[in-house]
Design a protein around this motif. Structure first.
Motif, short mmCIF file in Angstrom:
data_model
loop_
_atom_site.label_atom_id
_atom_site.label_comp_id
_atom_site.label_asym_id
_atom_site.label_seq_id
_atom_site.Cartn_x
_atom_site.Cartn_y
_atom_site.Cartn_z
N GLU A 69 -16.89 90.83 14.22
CA GLU A 69 -17.94 89.34 14.20
C GLU A 69 -18.96 89.87 15.22
O GLU A 69 -18.39 90.04 16.40
N GLU A 104 -25.20 86.05 -0.97
CA GLU A 104 -23.86 85.91 -0.65
C GLU A 104 -23.41 85.80 0.80
O GLU A 104 -22.42 84.92 1.02
N GLY A 105 -24.22 86.13 1.73
CA GLY A 105 -23.97 86.03 2.95
C GLY A 105 -24.50 84.68 3.50
O GLY A 105 -23.56 83.95 4.09
N VAL A 106 -25.56 84.28 3.39
CA VAL A 106 -26.23 82.99 4.01
C VAL A 106 -26.38 81.89 2.93
O VAL A 106 -26.79 80.73 3.59
N HIS A 111 -31.74 81.99 2.29
CA HIS A 111 -32.37 83.36 2.19
C HIS A 111 -33.68 83.16 1.52
O HIS A 111 -34.63 83.65 1.96
N LYS A 126 -25.62 85.19 12.90
CA LYS A 126 -23.98 85.75 13.10
C LYS A 126 -23.68 86.30 11.76
O LYS A 126 -24.28 86.19 10.72
N GLY A 127 -22.52 87.40 11.95
CA GLY A 127 -22.36 88.16 10.92
C GLY A 127 -21.46 89.34 11.07
O GLY A 127 -20.90 89.17 12.33
N HIS A 140 -24.47 92.39 8.76
CA HIS A 140 -24.55 91.55 7.58
C HIS A 140 -24.38 89.88 7.82
O HIS A 140 -23.22 89.56 8.28
N CYS A 141 -25.43 89.32 7.84
CA CYS A 141 -25.69 87.82 8.25
C CYS A 141 -24.93 86.98 7.19
O CYS A 141 -24.98 86.91 6.11
N THR A 142 -23.99 85.93 7.99
CA THR A 142 -23.49 84.93 7.38
C THR A 142 -24.08 83.79 7.85
O THR A 142 -23.85 82.65 7.04
N GLU A 143 -24.88 83.69 8.66
CA GLU A 143 -25.80 82.51 9.10
C GLU A 143 -27.01 83.22 9.91
O GLU A 143 -26.95 84.25 10.29
#
Length: 511
Positions: A69, A104-106, A111, A126-127, A140-143
């Protein structure tokens, strides 16, 4: 390109830029309706360069399952939108790293919003770290968050900021898009820190002396004049800190130095800037020979730390900074680099004046040369002939008394002083001498300078009565030297113009 075509091209570029700015302002207005467009809650934890250093060597098959992370922010320099997935290259203060954004990530909404962001925007994410099929380290961005909306477009990515004047005027843009510029100023900062550490290691005390002087002194130069309202008096921006630093020797500080800003109201050129940085240092019980050895050590140390070697390349030519440097008198330098002259000619004042006149120096119209002796005329001829040829480090020593009003005269030859100037790549880098600590001799030198000023030499020194009073209390025998930091950085970073190593050089007002 003729003037009309240039004007039309500039006009079109301005129209295009204005259109882009208008579009971006419209985007900003829409964001304002939803939320604060310039939030300050996001705190990056990782830097791009450190992530690359730590993970670039790890294979994709090993890295991806680890689920590392990270939290990174920076300026978006590249962007590719590919339907369900997008990529962005983000640049922080250390380097660049790639972001991967998908639904799927953000989330689909975030997106979709990202797709409307622009190059130059500051974003944070963050990712999880992974590597693409091509092996590029990617987040791979989650935020993902828009942190600052950029209203002006960055220069074209293929051509960069090609207008040299624009690079100086808009250094903030130059630093964004030109990696070489960022590296130059990082090296400058490193060099100044190393210089400071070197002096402290050798038991010098760092001090600060006034920037506003009631009397301009310490060098022969034309000062900038200002006014002190509370004291109701004219004051001068510092042309050199020398006389204040030597007052500290009188006070008992035996080794002092100052990394200082000086101001001289003179011309602009690739090696001159009216506001510049010097380091001056003074040591009790040293003479000019001690200074020469110490200056060699310092410059060699900086070269090895900044470039990794005492052999550097400047503008395509090698420079050997390994000590000892060559030492020549003015006359020896002229004879070495201009073999058409002979010793008898260089001792003849009329010959020197005739030669200077042929080279475009108007001796009779120059107050500093009109009544000059042989020594000053030799110096002028040296500057016109040999100086530019001193590519390898060379100390020019034993300057005439008449051009060295603060330097101690030689005990063996009262016509010359224990003074040197260091030249590298045809430019003066340092000036040092055994200090004159005889108050009566110094007072007479000041009187001669005052007479020269009355005769029209606006670079001659003033009579500084307080400095004479300080010397009358007794200054220990000492040596002092000034090193031009800007020119030294030019050498160590292979920069052709002094403005390349000054973050915000002075420019004429824009039209």
């Amino acid at each position: 390109m003729n003037t009309d075509k240039q004007f039309l091209e500039i006009e079109k570029n301005l129209e295009d830029e204005n259109q882009i700015i208008a579009e971006r302002r419209s985007k900003l207005a829409k964001i304002r309706q939803i939320r604060q467009p310039f939030p300050n809650h996001f705190k990056p934890i990782h830097q791009a360069a450190l992530l690359h250093r730590q993970y670039d060597s790890i294979d994709k098959e090993i890295l991806d399952p680890q689920g590392v992370e990270v939290c990174v922010s920076g300026r978006m320099m590249l962007k590719r939108v590919m339907g369900k997935a997008s990529f962005a290259t983000v640049q922080d203060g250390s380097g660049r790293i790639q972001f991967y954004i998908n639904n799927e990530g953000v989330g689909a909404e975030q997106h979709a919003e990202f797709k409307h962001w622009d190059l130059g925007d500051l974003i944070g994410a963050k990712g999880l770290l992974f590597k693409t099929m091509k092996g590029e380290l990617t987040v791979h961005c989650t935020e993902i968050h828009l942190l600052t909306k950029s209203l002006r477009p960055l220069p074209d990515k293929f051509h960069g900021l090609s207008d040299q004047e624009l690079r100086y005027r808009q250094r903030y843009v130059d630093l964004i898009v030109t990696e070489e510029a960022r590296e130059t100023f990082k090296k400058r900062s490193m060099a100044v820190a190393l210089m400071r550490a070197f002096m402290i290691t050798h038991e010098f005390l760092e001090v600060e002396t006034p920037m506003l002087h009631p009397i301009p002194g310490g060098a022969s130069a034309k000062p900038f004049v200002t006014h002190h309202n509370s004291l109701n008096m004219s004051m001068y921006l510092r042309i050199a800190p020398e006389l204040y630093l030597k007052r500290l020797l009188v006070g008992g500080f035996e080794r002092v130095f100052e990394i200082n800003r000086n101001f001289r109201n003179e011309g602009l050129s690739p090696r001159h800037n009216p506001e510049f940085t010097m380091m001056e240092f003074y040591a009790a019980y040293w003479n000019y020979q001690d200074l020469i050895g110490f200056t060699e050590q310092l410059i060699q140390h900086l070269a090895e730390q900044i470039t990794g070697s005492s052999q550097v390349v400047y503008q395509g030519k090698s420079v050997n900074l390994a000590a000892p440097f060559e030492r020549l008198t003015l006359v020896q330098a002229i004879l070495k680099y201009c073999p058409n002259y002979n010793l008898a000619q260089l001792g003849d004042p009329q010959f020197l004046k005739d030669e200077l006149t042929q080279k475009g120096v108007h001796v009779d119209a120059n107050p500093a040369l009109k009544h000059a002796g042989v020594g000053a005329l030799q110096l002028a001829l040296f500057e016109e002939t040999a100086e530019s040829q001193l590519w390898q480090p060379t100390f020019i020593i034993d300057y005439p008394v008449e051009v060295s009003p603060l330097a101690r005269a030689s005990d063996t030859n009262p016509e010359i002083t224990e003074r040197f100037e260091l030249f590298i790549t045809g430019r003066e880098i340092a000036n040092g001498f055994s200090e004159l600590n005889d108050p009566e001799d110094q007072a007479e030198r000041f009187n001669q300078q005052a007479l020269a000023k009355e005769a029209g030499d606006d670079e001659a020194m003033y009579f500084d009565a307080d400095y004479i009073r300080a010397l009358e209390y007794g200054m220990p025998p000492a040596g002092g030297c000034g090193i031009g930091v800007d020119r030294l950085i030019m050498l160590l970073t292979n920069s052709a113009n002094i403005r390349d190593v000054i973050l915000f050089p002075h420019m004429r007002l824009e039209d």
